[in-house]
Design a protein around this motif. Structure first.
Motif, short mmCIF file in Angstrom:
data_model
loop_
_atom_site.label_atom_id
_atom_site.label_comp_id
_atom_site.label_asym_id
_atom_site.label_seq_id
_atom_site.Cartn_x
_atom_site.Cartn_y
_atom_site.Cartn_z
N ASP A 1 -68.49 -39.77 59.74
CA ASP A 1 -68.86 -39.90 61.15
C ASP A 1 -70.33 -39.47 61.34
N PRO A 2 -71.07 -40.13 62.23
CA PRO A 2 -72.47 -39.75 62.42
C PRO A 2 -72.68 -38.26 62.71
N LEU A 3 -71.76 -37.62 63.43
CA LEU A 3 -71.88 -36.18 63.69
C LEU A 3 -71.85 -35.39 62.39
N ALA A 4 -70.92 -35.80 61.50
CA ALA A 4 -70.81 -35.11 60.21
C ALA A 4 -72.03 -35.40 59.35
N VAL A 5 -72.55 -36.62 59.40
CA VAL A 5 -73.75 -36.96 58.64
C VAL A 5 -74.91 -36.08 59.10
N LEU A 6 -75.04 -35.93 60.40
CA LEU A 6 -76.11 -35.12 60.96
C LEU A 6 -76.04 -33.68 60.46
N ARG A 7 -74.83 -33.11 60.53
CA ARG A 7 -74.64 -31.72 60.08
C ARG A 7 -74.81 -31.61 58.58
N ALA A 8 -74.32 -32.62 57.81
CA ALA A 8 -74.43 -32.59 56.34
C ALA A 8 -75.89 -32.68 55.91
N PHE A 9 -76.69 -33.45 56.63
CA PHE A 9 -78.10 -33.55 56.28
C PHE A 9 -78.81 -32.20 56.48
N LYS A 10 -78.39 -31.49 57.52
CA LYS A 10 -78.95 -30.16 57.75
C LYS A 10 -78.61 -29.23 56.58
N VAL A 11 -77.35 -29.31 56.09
CA VAL A 11 -76.94 -28.51 54.93
C VAL A 11 -77.75 -28.91 53.70
N LEU A 12 -77.97 -30.22 53.54
CA LEU A 12 -78.75 -30.71 52.40
C LEU A 12 -80.16 -30.13 52.40
N CYS A 13 -80.77 -30.07 53.58
CA CYS A 13 -82.12 -29.50 53.68
C CYS A 13 -82.13 -28.03 53.28
N THR A 14 -81.08 -27.30 53.71
CA THR A 14 -80.99 -25.89 53.34
C THR A 14 -80.78 -25.75 51.83
N LEU A 15 -79.92 -26.58 51.26
CA LEU A 15 -79.68 -26.55 49.80
C LEU A 15 -80.97 -26.83 49.05
N ALA A 16 -81.72 -27.81 49.50
CA ALA A 16 -82.97 -28.16 48.82
C ALA A 16 -83.95 -27.00 48.87
N GLN A 17 -83.97 -26.32 49.99
CA GLN A 17 -84.90 -25.19 50.14
C GLN A 17 -84.51 -24.05 49.20
N LYS A 18 -83.19 -23.81 49.03
CA LYS A 18 -82.74 -22.67 48.24
C LYS A 18 -82.60 -23.02 46.75
N CYS A 19 -82.25 -24.28 46.43
CA CYS A 19 -81.99 -24.64 45.04
C CYS A 19 -83.17 -25.34 44.36
N GLY A 20 -84.11 -25.86 45.15
CA GLY A 20 -85.30 -26.48 44.57
C GLY A 20 -85.01 -27.74 43.78
N ASP A 21 -85.75 -27.94 42.67
CA ASP A 21 -85.64 -29.19 41.91
C ASP A 21 -84.33 -29.34 41.16
N PHE A 22 -83.43 -28.35 41.27
CA PHE A 22 -82.10 -28.47 40.68
C PHE A 22 -81.38 -29.71 41.24
N LEU B 1 -76.39 -41.00 69.64
CA LEU B 1 -76.19 -40.32 68.36
C LEU B 1 -77.02 -40.97 67.26
N ALA B 2 -77.20 -42.28 67.32
CA ALA B 2 -78.01 -42.98 66.31
C ALA B 2 -79.44 -42.47 66.32
N PHE B 3 -79.99 -42.28 67.51
CA PHE B 3 -81.35 -41.76 67.62
C PHE B 3 -81.44 -40.35 67.02
N LYS B 4 -80.46 -39.51 67.37
CA LYS B 4 -80.49 -38.13 66.86
C LYS B 4 -80.41 -38.10 65.34
N LEU B 5 -79.63 -39.04 64.78
CA LEU B 5 -79.51 -39.10 63.33
C LEU B 5 -80.83 -39.56 62.70
N GLN B 6 -81.46 -40.61 63.26
CA GLN B 6 -82.76 -41.06 62.77
C GLN B 6 -83.78 -39.92 62.83
N LEU B 7 -83.79 -39.22 63.96
CA LEU B 7 -84.76 -38.15 64.16
C LEU B 7 -84.55 -37.03 63.14
#
Length: 1029
Positions: free
Chosen positions: A851-872, A907-913
């Motif tokens: 669901d787009p809501l879950a995609v939005l939240r998952a992308f936020k988690v992905l950004c946090t993971l990238a920040q903490k785990c780096g090139d892993f 929701l589409a706009f929020k996801l793009q943003l």
């Protein structure tokens, strides 16, 4: 002009003028005499008083038609003589009174026919002369006028003056006549007149009783006359009315009246017929007639537009209540109603005086010592309580304020006598039912139910603001002043009334019907506040104040009823999970809603399986009122409430974690009240000091299926409003939560995830000591994880399993918790990276197929993971996620380019943003390769178009700014291929000219943003060259 100080000199100066006036009665001769009189001193004129008055009196009796100028000038001259001298002979007083009164009567006209009435100027001059005459007579001389033998003369004067006051249209003349009449009945308020002694007052009262019917009727007509006459005649008439009535009907005088009428001498037998015997029959009959007049006067004056008339009405009630409380008992139904009704008058002067009079009545215990007045108030109260529901549904807000002010005033006046009313079952039933109907809430607002406390937003707070009552919406009124008056009514009842009787009665109404439950709870809260003397305004102190034990006993019984499971666990939302939990408790009446409370595991069918919005709204308000009551009880008992924390704290913490916004806010306010009352500086200290009891209750609750959600709610609230110091105490309980989650994640995952979020948020606040561990796979000799990090790892394992849950709400909560777990485990890379590896497949599924809501939240988690785990994560991101993100951006770009302003809310706009805002930092953190950077640049370039929404343009710019940090040369080349602002000349002719794709192109939709980015790139390079190596 010389002043004549001796009688001889004065006589010589005045004699010619007096003789001339005696011979020729003209206005000119009167003026000459008046001019001579101005040169004579007072003592000299006193000796010649009667000599000077003779020609003037003779002029008044001149034969023939009345000459207005002559009469007017003669009367004014007489007044000037009387003002400078004193009347020392009773006979002269009577004669002058008679002659002046004769001037007010009709006299012979200039021609044949009916007698002509005097002119207004003459009447005014005569009334002023009469006023001066009565003031010039000394005490004994004046009293000689008030004998049975002079009754006809007094009656003549009174009737003439009443006629002027009632019939004349000139305002000044009406007021002058009324003031003269006030002096004539010995009620003048000037300082020269000494108050009458008891015997003198008794004699005058007997005399004036004959005039009372005429005086009272005429004055009532003046008071209720045309409003155009102004306020001054009305004020004077009201004052004269209560002074005369207060004299004739005084309780002290009527008590001294002999049983039989005194017999006068034979010569005065005719006079005896005019005298009135103020016996019981007469006083009763007169009181009945006066009651009718007073009712009429009060109705008119209480709504008079001028404040001085209303102020004089207050004085009327005060005077009659002080002097005639027994004789005019029947009239006080109207009088007290008027007095109490003026408490909230628009005029501050009327308000102030009214409150002063009411306080005086209370302090003098006039009501308490008069059974008749107490009965009158009781009957008024009963009648008003009977009519209250009808009045509250038919009147406007101003009328409702007046009605409730009246009710409150009656209760204040009764004071300690309230218990006489409350002991009557009829009175108590009528009053309580009226309060139940008037306080009915409006439960039709859907917004109350819709306002939810979603997710786990909000930082941990060391304390909250002191509680305050939620604004309520009532069915029969909207004005806040009306509710404040109802609060005062309940508090005055609690202040004076028998607390045990009142609590028992309203607890009966609370249990009797769900219809009355909210209103009864409101009344009970205010009764306790009133009994403690909190926020109550009274006229007199009560005789006995309840002690702390009495208050504590009443509070305990109410608390037990409030926190009974049938009254505490109410359905407040359509959340099926919550509804099922609350329904388990509804049937277990009598069981307490407290830590470790017994609860059966037998599930009974719900009596109301489909709760309506109205029912949920009603339940929400009931909860809020009960929570406000707990806060009120804490404030009343102070530190004594600590003994009740075992009963109250756990249930209130449950409601502080409620998903209904109104309930949770009210519960937090109640916690603040409990902190202040019990001496805690913050909610955090309150929770920490009672954590052992709370943790024990939570542990017991987690072992029972029906109580698990509520126990987890308490734990969630504790963690949310405490700090990391609480974690060691609740560590075992958190392990119980994880174990319980493993056993029943299908049904209660949402509830427990909220707790885990609070746990992780608290852990994230723990300062991470030491440096982060290196990210390597060699774990030999590795130090054991700290307890908080181990807990985060345990929670992360549960989250990995729950990422694929069927419920979108659960998946969203899992993603929130997962993000916090990553932040907590960040210093422990050897443990974070394996967990990130395990979580990756499920997270990718959320990113590309949810669901787009879950995609939005998952992308936020992905950004946090990238920040903490780096090139892993570089290869994983490049392989599994980036193609989907770029293709999604490319496919959505045409839609967003042609969309209108409403698109910004979709929701589409929020996801793009979100993707555009996070993609640049992902490329930088993961150190993406050239091909991946090209994909990102190609996908984001189209969003630099001026056709795109402004926020998407800015987000796309941020992506290219990050790309500049990774590979500035490639980024420059890409941008110049799109738009190149100027050409590049080769440094030597042998070199071939540079040709870029963007050269020579006309302006297009990408131009502005590309030029902006190129300028930013140039500034960055210039700054890099200028900075030292």
């Amino acid at each position: 002009m010389a002043v004549f100080d001796t009688p001889r000199e004065a006589f010589g100066a005045l004699r010619p003028a007096c003789v001339r006036l005696t011979r020729a009665q003209t206005a000119e001769n009167v003026w000459r005499l008046a001019a001579r009189l101005a040169a004579v001193s007072g003592p000299a004129l006193q000796e010649l008083q009667e000599y000077v008055l003779f020609p003037l009196r003779f002029a008044l009796r001149a034969p023939g038609p009345r000459r207005e100028r002559l009469v007017q000038s003669a009367v004014r001259c007489i007044a000037s003589v009387l003002a400078a001298t004193a009347v020392r002979r009773p006979e002269l007083l009577r004669e002058l009174l008679s002659e002046l009164c004769a001037c007010l009567g009709p006299g012979p006209g200039p021609g044949p026919g009916a007698p002509a009435p005097p002119a207004e100027d003459v009447k005014l001059a005569v009334t002023e002369a009469l006023h001066t005459l009565l003031h010039s007579a000394s005490g004994d001389v004046v009293l000689s006028l008030y004998q049975p033998s002079t009754l006809p003369l007094l009656g003549f004067a009174v009737s003439l003056l009443l006629g002027l006051a009632e019939q004349e249209r000139a305002k000044q003349l009406k007021v002058s006549a009324l003031k003269c009449l006030q002096v004539l009945v010995l009620q003048c308020d000037c300082p020269e007149h000494q108050p009458l002694g008891d015997d003198e007052a008794q004699q005058c009262g007997d005399l004036f009783a004959s005039f009372l019917p005429g005086i009272s009727i005429s004055l009532s007509r003046v008071v209720t006359g045309d409003i155009k006459q102004g306020h001054k005649p009305t004020v004077s008439a009201i004052r004269l009315f209560y002074l005369v009535v207060g004299l004739v009907m005084a309780d002290a005088q009527l008590a001294r009246v002999p049983k039989s009428k005194e017999k006068l001498p034979e010569k005065q037998s005719r006079i005896s017929e005019l005298m009135v015997h103020r016996g019981p029959d007469w006083s009763k009959s007169t009181a009945e007639k006066l009651s009718l007049l007073l009712h009429k006067m009060v109705e008119f004056s209480s709504v008079h537009p001028h404040w001085k008339v209303r102020l004089e009405l207050v004085e009327l009630v005060h005077h009659l209540l002080r002097n005639c409380s027994h004789s005019l008992g029947d009239s006080f139904t109207h009088l007290l109603k008027a007095l109490v009704g003026l408490v909230n008058d628009e005029s501050s002067e009327v308000q102030s005086r009214c409150n002063e009079v009411l306080r005086g009545i209370a302090e003098q215990r006039i009501i308490a010592q008069s059974r008749a007045l107490a009965d009158v108030l009781s009957e008024n109260l009963h009648s008003l309580a009977t009519a209250l529901p009808r009045l509250m549904s038919s009147q406007d807000d101003t009328g409702k304020v007046s009605t409730l002010s009246l009710l409150l005033g009656y209760l204040k006046l009764l004071g300690p006598k309230i218990n006489v009313v409350l002991n009557s079952a009829s009175h108590l039933h009528r009053l309580s039912k009226a309060l139940m109907q008037v306080l009915e809430l409006d439960v039709t607002d859907v917004k109350i139910v819709e306002d939810r406390r979603w997710g786990c937003e909000g930082a941990l707070q060391p304390g909250v603001q002191k509680g305050r009552c939620q604004k309520k919406y009532f069915r029969f009124f909207t004005e806040e002043k009306v509710f404040q008056l109802l609060q005062q009514v309940c508090r005055v009842l609690g202040y004076y009334g028998n607390l045990y009787l009142l609590v028992d009665h309203f607890m009966g109404l609370y249990s009797e019907s769900a219809t009355y439950r909210k209103q009864a709870a409101m009344v009970l809260n205010e009764l306790i506040a009133g009994a403690a003397g909190v926020g109550v305004d009274v006229l007199q102190e009560r005789e006995v104040s309840p002690n702390v034990d009495d208050l504590k006993g009443s509070v305990t019984s109410i608390l037990d009823e409030y926190t009974d499971q049938a009254n505490w666990y109410l359905i407040t939302s359509i959340d099926t999970e919550e509804v099922s939990h609350e329904q388990r408790a509804v049937h277990h009446t009598g069981l307490p809603a407290r830590a470790g409370g017994v609860c059966s595991t037998v599930l009974l069918p719900s009596p109301e399986p489909h709760a309506t919005t109205r029912t949920m709204n009603s339940n929400i308000w009931q909860m809020c009122i009960q929570l406000e009551g707990v806060g009120c009880f804490a404030a009343v008992l102070g530190k004594e409430f600590r003994l009740l924390l075992l009963t109250a704290l756990y249930p209130v913490l449950e409601k502080a974690g409620d998903k209904t916004l109104l309930v949770s806010e009210t519960a937090l306010g109640t916690l603040a009240d409990m902190c202040e009352a019990c001496g805690y500086g913050s909610v955090q200290l309150l929770i920490n000091d009672n954590s052992d009891y709370l943790v024990n209750g939570i542990s017991l609750g987690l072992r029972q299926l029906a109580q698990q959600p509520r126990a987890s709610r308490v734990l969630d609230t504790m963690l949310r409003h405490s700090d990391a110091s609480l974690l060691p105490l609740v560590e075992d309980v958190i392990q119980d939560v994880l174990s319980t989650l493993d056993q029943c994640y299908n049904s209660q995952a949402s509830t427990f995830l909220r707790v885990l979020h609070s746990v992780m948020a608290a852990l994230d606040e723990v300062p991470h000591l030491g440096k982060p561990e290196p990210n390597n796979c060699d774990t030999e000799g590795e130090a054991p994880l700290p307890s908080h990090a181990q807990l985060a790892k345990d929670v992360l394992e549960r989250c990995i399993h729950l990422l694929s849950d069927r419920s979108l709400r659960v998946r969203l909560k899992v993603l929130d918790v997962l993000e916090l777990c990553v932040m907590v485990l960040h210093p422990h890379g050897n443990h974070l990276l394996p967990m990130a590896h395990r979580a990756w497949p499920a997270l990718v599924t959320r990113l590309i197929g949810d669901d787009p809501l879950a995609v939005l939240r998952a992308f936020k988690v992905l950004c946090t993971l990238a920040q903490k785990c780096g090139d892993f994560l570089r290869q994983r991101f490049s392989r599994d996620v980036l193609p989907k993100l770029t293709s999604s951006l490319l496919s959505q770009a045409p839609a967003s380019a042609r969309a209108g302003p409403v698109y910004n809310h979709t929701l589409a706009f929020k996801l793009q943003l979100a993707v555009l805002q996070g993609l640049g930092s992902l490329c930088e953190k993961l150190d993406m390769g050239e091909s991946d950077l090209n994909k990102v640049a190609d996908a984001c370039l189209i969003y630099l178009s001026a056709k795109q929404p402004r926020k998407l343009q800015e987000a796309a710019q941020s992506v290219f700014l990050h790309l500049m940090a990774v590979d500035p040369d490639r980024t420059w080349l890409l941008l110049t291929e799109t738009c190149c602002p100027h050409g590049y000349e080769p440094p030597h002719v042998s070199l071939r000219p540079v040709k870029l794709g963007g050269m020579g192109r006309q302006r297009h939709e990408l131009t502005d943003n590309v030029l902006l980015l190129l300028e930013r790139l140039r500034q960055r390079e210039s700054a890099a060259q200028e900075s030292p190596p």
